[in-house]
Design a protein around this motif. Structure first.
Motif, mmCIF file in Angstrom:
data_model
loop_
_atom_site.group_PDB
_atom_site.id
_atom_site.type_symbol
_atom_site.label_atom_id
_atom_site.label_comp_id
_atom_site.label_asym_id
_atom_site.label_seq_id
_atom_site.Cartn_x
_atom_site.Cartn_y
_atom_site.Cartn_z
ATOM 1 N N GLY A 177 0.823 -1.202 0.000
ATOM 2 C CA GLY A 177 0.000 0.000 0.000
ATOM 3 C C GLY A 177 0.854 1.247 0.000
ATOM 4 N N ASP A 178 2.151 1.084 0.251
ATOM 5 C CA ASP A 178 3.123 2.166 0.168
ATOM 6 C C ASP A 178 4.177 1.806 -0.868
ATOM 7 O OD1 ASP A 178 1.946 3.530 2.299
ATOM 8 O OD2 ASP A 178 3.319 2.692 3.779
ATOM 9 N N PRO A 228 25.776 11.509 0.443
ATOM 10 C CA PRO A 228 25.335 12.575 1.344
ATOM 11 C C PRO A 228 23.889 13.004 1.079
ATOM 12 C CG PRO A 228 27.441 13.118 0.308
ATOM 13 C CD PRO A 228 26.920 11.889 -0.370
ATOM 14 N N ASN A 229 23.196 13.349 2.158
ATOM 15 C CA ASN A 229 21.878 13.969 2.086
ATOM 16 C C ASN A 229 20.783 13.065 1.515
ATOM 17 O OD1 ASN A 229 20.331 16.213 2.745
ATOM 18 N ND2 ASN A 229 20.653 17.198 0.775
ATOM 19 N N LEU A 230 20.880 11.773 1.707
ATOM 20 C CA LEU A 230 19.837 10.869 1.211
ATOM 21 C C LEU A 230 18.561 11.020 2.031
ATOM 22 C CD1 LEU A 230 21.606 7.457 0.462
ATOM 23 C CD2 LEU A 230 20.726 9.138 -1.171
ATOM 24 N N ALA A 231 17.465 10.804 1.365
ATOM 25 C CA ALA A 231 16.153 10.803 2.011
ATOM 26 C C ALA A 231 15.278 9.802 1.276
ATOM 27 C CB ALA A 231 15.523 12.194 1.960
ATOM 28 N N LEU A 232 14.164 9.484 1.866
ATOM 29 C CA LEU A 232 13.194 8.588 1.251
ATOM 30 C C LEU A 232 11.945 9.369 0.868
ATOM 31 C CD1 LEU A 232 13.450 5.696 3.837
ATOM 32 C CD2 LEU A 232 14.153 5.564 1.441
ATOM 33 N N ILE A 233 11.305 8.903 -0.181
ATOM 34 C CA ILE A 233 9.971 9.366 -0.525
ATOM 35 C C ILE A 233 9.047 8.173 -0.323
ATOM 36 C CG2 ILE A 233 8.439 10.176 -2.355
ATOM 37 C CD1 ILE A 233 10.930 11.481 -3.647
ATOM 38 N N ARG A 234 8.065 8.350 0.550
ATOM 39 C CA ARG A 234 7.062 7.313 0.772
ATOM 40 C C ARG A 234 5.765 7.788 0.129
ATOM 41 N NH1 ARG A 234 2.634 5.762 4.011
ATOM 42 N NH2 ARG A 234 2.587 7.786 5.012
ATOM 43 N N VAL A 235 5.229 6.967 -0.754
ATOM 44 C CA VAL A 235 3.942 7.279 -1.374
ATOM 45 C C VAL A 235 2.901 6.351 -0.764
ATOM 46 C CG1 VAL A 235 2.617 7.398 -3.516
ATOM 47 C CG2 VAL A 235 5.059 8.017 -3.522
ATOM 48 N N ASP A 236 1.957 6.950 -0.070
ATOM 49 C CA ASP A 236 0.828 6.240 0.514
ATOM 50 C C ASP A 236 -0.219 6.128 -0.595
ATOM 51 O OD1 ASP A 236 -1.111 5.199 2.219
ATOM 52 O OD2 ASP A 236 -1.613 7.159 3.072
ATOM 53 N N VAL A 237 -0.337 4.954 -1.186
ATOM 54 C CA VAL A 237 -1.181 4.753 -2.366
ATOM 55 C C VAL A 237 -2.658 4.768 -1.987
ATOM 56 C CG1 VAL A 237 -1.756 3.157 -4.240
ATOM 57 C CG2 VAL A 237 0.633 3.447 -3.534
ATOM 58 N N HIS A 271 -8.005 -4.865 -17.257
ATOM 59 C CA HIS A 271 -7.807 -3.522 -16.720
ATOM 60 C C HIS A 271 -8.584 -3.436 -15.422
ATOM 61 C CE1 HIS A 271 -9.224 0.840 -16.692
ATOM 62 N NE2 HIS A 271 -8.003 0.836 -16.218
ATOM 63 N N GLU A 272 -7.910 -3.095 -14.350
ATOM 64 C CA GLU A 272 -8.544 -2.970 -13.049
ATOM 65 C C GLU A 272 -8.203 -1.622 -12.458
ATOM 66 O OE1 GLU A 272 -10.571 -5.251 -11.984
ATOM 67 O OE2 GLU A 272 -10.011 -6.875 -13.326
ATOM 68 N N LYS A 273 -9.172 -0.998 -11.822
ATOM 69 C CA LYS A 273 -8.974 0.244 -11.094
ATOM 70 C C LYS A 273 -9.433 0.000 -9.674
ATOM 71 C CE LYS A 273 -10.021 5.142 -11.210
ATOM 72 N NZ LYS A 273 -10.744 6.197 -11.937
ATOM 73 N N ILE A 274 -8.548 0.189 -8.718
ATOM 74 C CA ILE A 274 -8.816 -0.164 -7.338
ATOM 75 C C ILE A 274 -8.650 1.060 -6.459
ATOM 76 C CG2 ILE A 274 -8.121 -1.649 -5.423
ATOM 77 C CD1 ILE A 274 -6.692 -3.320 -7.767
ATOM 78 N N ALA A 275 -9.706 1.472 -5.767
ATOM 79 C CA ALA A 275 -9.621 2.559 -4.802
ATOM 80 C C ALA A 275 -9.292 1.949 -3.448
ATOM 81 C CB ALA A 275 -10.930 3.333 -4.742
ATOM 82 N N TRP A 276 -8.247 2.410 -2.849
ATOM 83 C CA TRP A 276 -7.785 1.880 -1.577
ATOM 84 C C TRP A 276 -8.629 2.455 -0.457
ATOM 85 C CZ3 TRP A 276 -4.439 -0.722 -4.258
ATOM 86 C CH2 TRP A 276 -3.579 -1.593 -3.606
ATOM 87 N N GLU A 277 -9.740 1.821 -0.122
ATOM 88 C CA GLU A 277 -10.593 2.322 0.951
ATOM 89 C C GLU A 277 -9.993 2.051 2.328
ATOM 90 O OE1 GLU A 277 -14.321 0.526 0.079
ATOM 91 O OE2 GLU A 277 -14.557 1.674 -1.765
ATOM 92 N N GLU A 278 -9.250 0.960 2.423
ATOM 93 C CA GLU A 278 -8.645 0.599 3.707
ATOM 94 C C GLU A 278 -7.176 0.280 3.491
ATOM 95 O OE1 GLU A 278 -10.828 -2.441 5.748
ATOM 96 O OE2 GLU A 278 -12.709 -1.743 4.898
ATOM 97 N N HIS A 279 -6.478 1.135 2.714
ATOM 98 C CA HIS A 279 -5.105 0.826 2.347
ATOM 99 C C HIS A 279 -4.170 0.691 3.536
ATOM 100 C CE1 HIS A 279 -5.390 5.205 2.350
ATOM 101 N NE2 HIS A 279 -4.132 5.193 2.688
ATOM 102 N N ALA A 280 -4.445 1.352 4.620
ATOM 103 C CA ALA A 280 -3.569 1.250 5.789
ATOM 104 C C ALA A 280 -3.646 -0.123 6.446
ATOM 105 C CB ALA A 280 -3.928 2.329 6.801
ATOM 106 N N ALA A 281 -4.706 -0.875 6.190
ATOM 107 C CA ALA A 281 -4.883 -2.174 6.846
ATOM 108 C C ALA A 281 -4.350 -3.340 6.021
ATOM 109 C CB ALA A 281 -6.371 -2.400 7.125
#
Length: 172
Positions: free
Chosen positions: A49-50, A118-127, A160-170
């Motif tokens: 989900g991320d 030097p100066n590394l960081a992460l990008i987290r995308v919460d889908v 082709h599928e389109k999925i809305a993450w209603e409970e993506h955190a779970a």
């Protein structure tokens, strides 16, 4: 099939597509509202989900996503006719231990000094929404039920599928 099994099959399908493609285009919006895309290498993380990317903290994309965290991540494999589009909210995470944990050999091509860059960081995308197209694959058809909102369209031999993450955190 239980809802949990359906959810897991969907996640597994997305994981497989993302793992097989590995490189993505991250789309952000600049201060003028113009969209910008740039190639990114997915960090070593099992999709749940991320999506995680490694960057340098002073890169212009960091300022763009900090100002407007709504992003899109696109994966494409024209060779296999597989494509994924992920929409979500991005955040910058500065955590050296997590960078080390998510590091994979593919990132060495982008950062020759490895985790010592030097100066590394992460990008987290919460889908929040995932959409994919798989050519000549019927196995996914009908898997998405009550846990996700689904729309499907058929064109020849394409799924082709389109999925809305209603409970993506779970998602596990």
């Amino acid at each position: 099939m239980s809802n949990m099994n359906e959810r897991q099959q969907i996640i597994d399908t997305l994981r497989g597509l993302i793992d097989d493609i590995r490189h993505a285009m991250l789309v952000t919006s600049d201060g003028s509202g113009h969209l910008r895309s740039r190639p990114m290498c997915t960090a070593g993380h099992k999709f749940d989900g991320d999506i995680w990317f490694v960057t340098v903290a002073d890169d212009p994309k960091v300022a763009e996503l900090t100002a407007n965290p709504q992003v899109n991540v696109c994966y494409g494999s024209p060779t296999h006719d597989d494509f994924v589009s992920l929409s979500g909210r991005a955040e910058v995470v500065k955590d050296q231990k997590r960078i080390e944990a998510l590091w994979n050999d593919h990132l060495n091509d982008w950062f020759p000094d490895g985790v010592e860059t030097p100066n590394l960081a992460l990008i987290r995308v919460d889908v929040h929404e995932a959409e994919y197209w798989k050519h000549h694959s019927r196995g996914v058809q009908g898997m998405v039920r009550s846990l996700f909102t689904k729309t499907s369209s058929k064109s020849g031999e394409e799924d082709h599928e389109k999925i809305a993450w209603e409970e993506h955190a779970a998602i596990s």
